[in-house]
Design a protein around this motif. Structure first.
Motif, PDB file in Angstrom:
ATOM      1  N   TRP A 213     -10.753 -17.726  49.961  1.00 17.42           N
ATOM      2  CA  TRP A 213     -12.108 -18.018  50.415  1.00 17.42           C
ATOM      3  C   TRP A 213     -13.192 -17.270  49.656  1.00 17.42           C
ATOM      4  O   TRP A 213     -14.363 -17.642  49.748  1.00 17.42           O
ATOM      5  N   LEU A 214     -12.838 -16.258  48.913  1.00 18.36           N
ATOM      6  CA  LEU A 214     -13.868 -15.500  48.207  1.00 18.36           C
ATOM      7  C   LEU A 214     -14.631 -16.353  47.192  1.00 18.36           C
ATOM      8  O   LEU A 214     -15.859 -16.232  47.100  1.00 18.36           O
ATOM      9  N   PRO A 215     -13.991 -17.224  46.390  1.00 16.39           N
ATOM     10  CA  PRO A 215     -14.780 -18.088  45.493  1.00 16.39           C
ATOM     11  C   PRO A 215     -15.779 -18.965  46.236  1.00 16.39           C
ATOM     12  O   PRO A 215     -16.872 -19.241  45.715  1.00 16.39           O
ATOM     13  N   ALA A 216     -15.431 -19.398  47.448  1.00 14.22           N
ATOM     14  CA  ALA A 216     -16.363 -20.208  48.236  1.00 14.22           C
ATOM     15  C   ALA A 216     -17.586 -19.391  48.626  1.00 14.22           C
ATOM     16  O   ALA A 216     -18.723 -19.898  48.607  1.00 14.22           O
ATOM     17  N   VAL A 217     -17.384 -18.126  48.979  1.00 13.99           N
ATOM     18  CA  VAL A 217     -18.511 -17.248  49.301  1.00 13.99           C
ATOM     19  C   VAL A 217     -19.419 -17.069  48.082  1.00 13.99           C
ATOM     20  O   VAL A 217     -20.647 -17.100  48.197  1.00 13.99           O
ATOM     21  N   VAL A 218     -18.805 -16.918  46.909  1.00 21.40           N
ATOM     22  CA  VAL A 218     -19.591 -16.765  45.677  1.00 21.40           C
ATOM     23  C   VAL A 218     -20.411 -18.025  45.414  1.00 21.40           C
ATOM     24  O   VAL A 218     -21.599 -17.943  45.046  1.00 21.40           O
ATOM     25  N   LEU A 219     -19.827 -19.196  45.611  1.00 17.63           N
ATOM     26  CA  LEU A 219     -20.553 -20.449  45.403  1.00 17.63           C
ATOM     27  C   LEU A 219     -21.695 -20.618  46.405  1.00 17.63           C
ATOM     28  O   LEU A 219     -22.759 -21.133  46.061  1.00 17.63           O
ATOM     29  N   ILE A 220     -21.480 -20.205  47.644  1.00 19.19           N
ATOM     30  CA  ILE A 220     -22.550 -20.276  48.641  1.00 19.19           C
ATOM     31  C   ILE A 220     -23.728 -19.397  48.221  1.00 19.19           C
ATOM     32  O   ILE A 220     -24.899 -19.806  48.303  1.00 19.19           O
ATOM     33  N   LEU A 221     -23.441 -18.195  47.744  1.00 16.02           N
ATOM     34  CA  LEU A 221     -24.505 -17.319  47.251  1.00 16.02           C
ATOM     35  C   LEU A 221     -25.229 -17.952  46.064  1.00 16.02           C
ATOM     36  O   LEU A 221     -26.453 -17.878  45.956  1.00 16.02           O
ATOM     37  N   GLU A 222     -24.451 -18.582  45.173  1.00 12.59           N
ATOM     38  CA  GLU A 222     -25.059 -19.226  44.004  1.00 12.59           C
ATOM     39  C   GLU A 222     -26.010 -20.339  44.435  1.00 12.59           C
ATOM     40  O   GLU A 222     -27.115 -20.485  43.883  1.00 12.59           O
ATOM     41  N   LEU A 223     -25.616 -21.129  45.440  1.00 13.74           N
ATOM     42  CA  LEU A 223     -26.475 -22.197  45.937  1.00 13.74           C
ATOM     43  C   LEU A 223     -27.732 -21.649  46.595  1.00 13.74           C
ATOM     44  O   LEU A 223     -28.815 -22.248  46.498  1.00 13.74           O
ATOM     45  N   LEU A 224     -27.620 -20.506  47.246  1.00 14.80           N
ATOM     46  CA  LEU A 224     -28.803 -19.869  47.831  1.00 14.80           C
ATOM     47  C   LEU A 224     -29.802 -19.459  46.748  1.00 14.80           C
ATOM     48  O   LEU A 224     -31.022 -19.628  46.916  1.00 14.80           O
ATOM     49  N   PHE A 225     -29.297 -18.955  45.624  1.00  9.91           N
ATOM     50  CA  PHE A 225     -30.188 -18.575  44.529  1.00  9.91           C
ATOM     51  C   PHE A 225     -30.805 -19.814  43.873  1.00  9.91           C
ATOM     52  O   PHE A 225     -31.970 -19.785  43.459  1.00  9.91           O
ATOM     53  N   VAL A 226     -30.038 -20.888  43.766  1.00 11.81           N
ATOM     54  CA  VAL A 226     -30.603 -22.137  43.235  1.00 11.81           C
ATOM     55  C   VAL A 226     -31.730 -22.629  44.142  1.00 11.81           C
ATOM     56  O   VAL A 226     -32.793 -23.064  43.673  1.00 11.81           O
ATOM     57  N   GLY A 227     -31.515 -22.560  45.456  1.00 14.80           N
ATOM     58  CA  GLY A 227     -32.561 -22.935  46.396  1.00 14.80           C
ATOM     59  C   GLY A 227     -33.781 -22.044  46.287  1.00 14.80           C
ATOM     60  O   GLY A 227     -34.922 -22.508  46.415  1.00 14.80           O
ATOM     61  N   LEU A 228     -33.557 -20.757  46.035  1.00 16.10           N
ATOM     62  CA  LEU A 228     -34.675 -19.830  45.852  1.00 16.10           C
ATOM     63  C   LEU A 228     -35.524 -20.225  44.654  1.00 16.10           C
ATOM     64  O   LEU A 228     -36.761 -20.192  44.715  1.00 16.10           O
ATOM     65  N   LEU A 229     -34.883 -20.628  43.566  1.00 17.55           N
ATOM     66  CA  LEU A 229     -35.620 -21.030  42.374  1.00 17.55           C
ATOM     67  C   LEU A 229     -36.358 -22.349  42.584  1.00 17.55           C
ATOM     68  O   LEU A 229     -37.469 -22.533  42.086  1.00 17.55           O
ATOM     69  N   LYS A 230     -35.747 -23.274  43.313  1.00 20.10           N
ATOM     70  CA  LYS A 230     -36.387 -24.571  43.531  1.00 20.10           C
ATOM     71  C   LYS A 230     -37.567 -24.478  44.491  1.00 20.10           C
ATOM     72  O   LYS A 230     -38.530 -25.240  44.372  1.00 20.10           O
ATOM     73  N   ASN A 231     -37.474 -23.560  45.443  1.00 18.36           N
ATOM     74  CA  ASN A 231     -38.526 -23.438  46.459  1.00 18.36           C
ATOM     75  C   ASN A 231     -39.534 -22.348  46.147  1.00 18.36           C
ATOM     76  O   ASN A 231     -40.276 -21.915  47.020  1.00 18.36           O
ATOM     77  N   LYS A 232     -39.564 -21.885  44.912  1.00 24.13           N
ATOM     78  CA  LYS A 232     -40.508 -20.827  44.551  1.00 24.13           C
ATOM     79  C   LYS A 232     -41.940 -21.335  44.634  1.00 24.13           C
ATOM     80  O   LYS A 232     -42.229 -22.499  44.395  1.00 24.13           O
ATOM     81  N   ASP A 233     -42.830 -20.439  44.959  1.00 30.92           N
ATOM     82  CA  ASP A 233     -44.250 -20.760  45.056  1.00 30.92           C
ATOM     83  C   ASP A 233     -44.837 -20.864  43.660  1.00 30.92           C
ATOM     84  O   ASP A 233     -44.883 -19.884  42.921  1.00 30.92           O
ATOM     85  N   GLU A 234     -45.295 -22.048  43.276  1.00 29.88           N
ATOM     86  CA  GLU A 234     -45.815 -22.251  41.933  1.00 29.88           C
ATOM     87  C   GLU A 234     -47.082 -21.448  41.679  1.00 29.88           C
ATOM     88  O   GLU A 234     -47.403 -21.134  40.541  1.00 29.88           O
ATOM     89  N   LYS A 235     -47.823 -21.123  42.743  1.00 25.24           N
ATOM     90  CA  LYS A 235     -49.073 -20.388  42.568  1.00 25.24           C
ATOM     91  C   LYS A 235     -48.871 -18.882  42.526  1.00 25.24           C
ATOM     92  O   LYS A 235     -49.772 -18.141  42.166  1.00 25.24           O
TER      93      LYS A 235
END
Length: 250
Positions: free
Chosen positions: A41-63
């Motif tokens: 299950w550890l690789p799944a935890v790593v992938l979940i964290l990676e998706l959270l960082f991808v979401g952080l980049l997509k939802n960044k405040d452009e201003k």
């Protein structure tokens, strides 16, 4: 106007520490979880964290004037770490010689020693980012959207310098984690269980380095903000009470 700009600059300087805390923190979180979470299950935890960082980049405040280079790097580190972990799991489940379990070369009961994977991956990708620097497509898009560092004033120059400084720091820390971890693994580690010295080298040294880096960078950015308040804001406030006229003699 000055108050709004000062608030934006303060937020920008603070974001440098925040991004370091969550990015290097995610790497050390995987190291800390490795004795607790099973190998499957550890690789799944790593992938979940990676998706959270991808979401952080997509939802960044452009201003908002922030530099997202470190979270961008962390997405690559976490993704390739998860891929390598999955590959190792497949090898151990499908291709390993069962005789290795009998003679003690392999042990199903030992949890993942994730620092041996994620530290080298962090070192390689950090070095890659550092060598490419402004040639990265990610940085090029940022320059198109916000302008070059010289066009963005004090904060732009801070982002340009400190993002590369953080990458250099990450190269040194991940290199140290890789060196200590693999030297201890080859010289002293026995594939029987994880004893106290094993946990110290594989888990607690990375965590200690993370905590020390948080303290160091907090002091560093407090000093940068103090410099900004004294030499940039102070100068602007002084000029606000008078008129400055410059003459060019030809």
């Amino acid at each position: 106007m000055h108050k709004r700009r000062n608030h934006a600059n303060n937020r920008g300087i603070s974001s440098l520490w925040n991004h370091w805390a969550i990015s290097f923190g995610a790497i050390n979180f995987i190291v800390f979880l490795s004795p607790i979470v099973s190998k499957v299950w550890l690789p799944a935890v790593v992938l979940i964290l990676e998706l959270l960082f991808v979401g952080l980049l997509k939802n960044k405040d452009e201003k908002a004037p922030v530099c997202n280079l470190l979270p961008f790097l962390t997405t690559r580190i976490l993704f390739f770490t998860a891929v390598i972990m999955v590959g190792i799991n497949i090898y151990y489940m499908e291709f390993i010689d069962p005789q290795e379990y009998v003679i003690g070369l392999s042990n199903r009961k030992i949890p993942y020693i994730s620092v041996l994977v994620i530290a080298p991956v962090t070192f390689v990708f950090s070095l890659w980012i550092y060598l490419r620097r402004s040639r990265l497509a990610f940085c090029f898009q940022c320059h198109i959207r916000y302008g070059l560092p010289a066009e963005r004033g004090f904060l732009g120059r801070i982002f340009s310098h400190e993002s590369i400084y953080q990458i250099r720091l990450l190269i040194m820390l991940s290199g140290a984690m890789t060196l200590f971890g693999w030297l201890y693994y080859w010289l002293f580690y026995h594939n029987v269980n994880l004893n106290t010295p094993d946990r110290f080298f594989f888990v607690w040294i990375p965590v200690i380095l993370y905590v020390l880096s948080l303290i160091y960078l907090r002091l560093r950015y407090m000093g940068i903000y103090a410099f900004y308040r004294k030499n940039v804001v102070g100068e602007d406030n002084y000029r606000g009470y008078s008129t400055l006229i410059r003459y060019i003699l030809l």
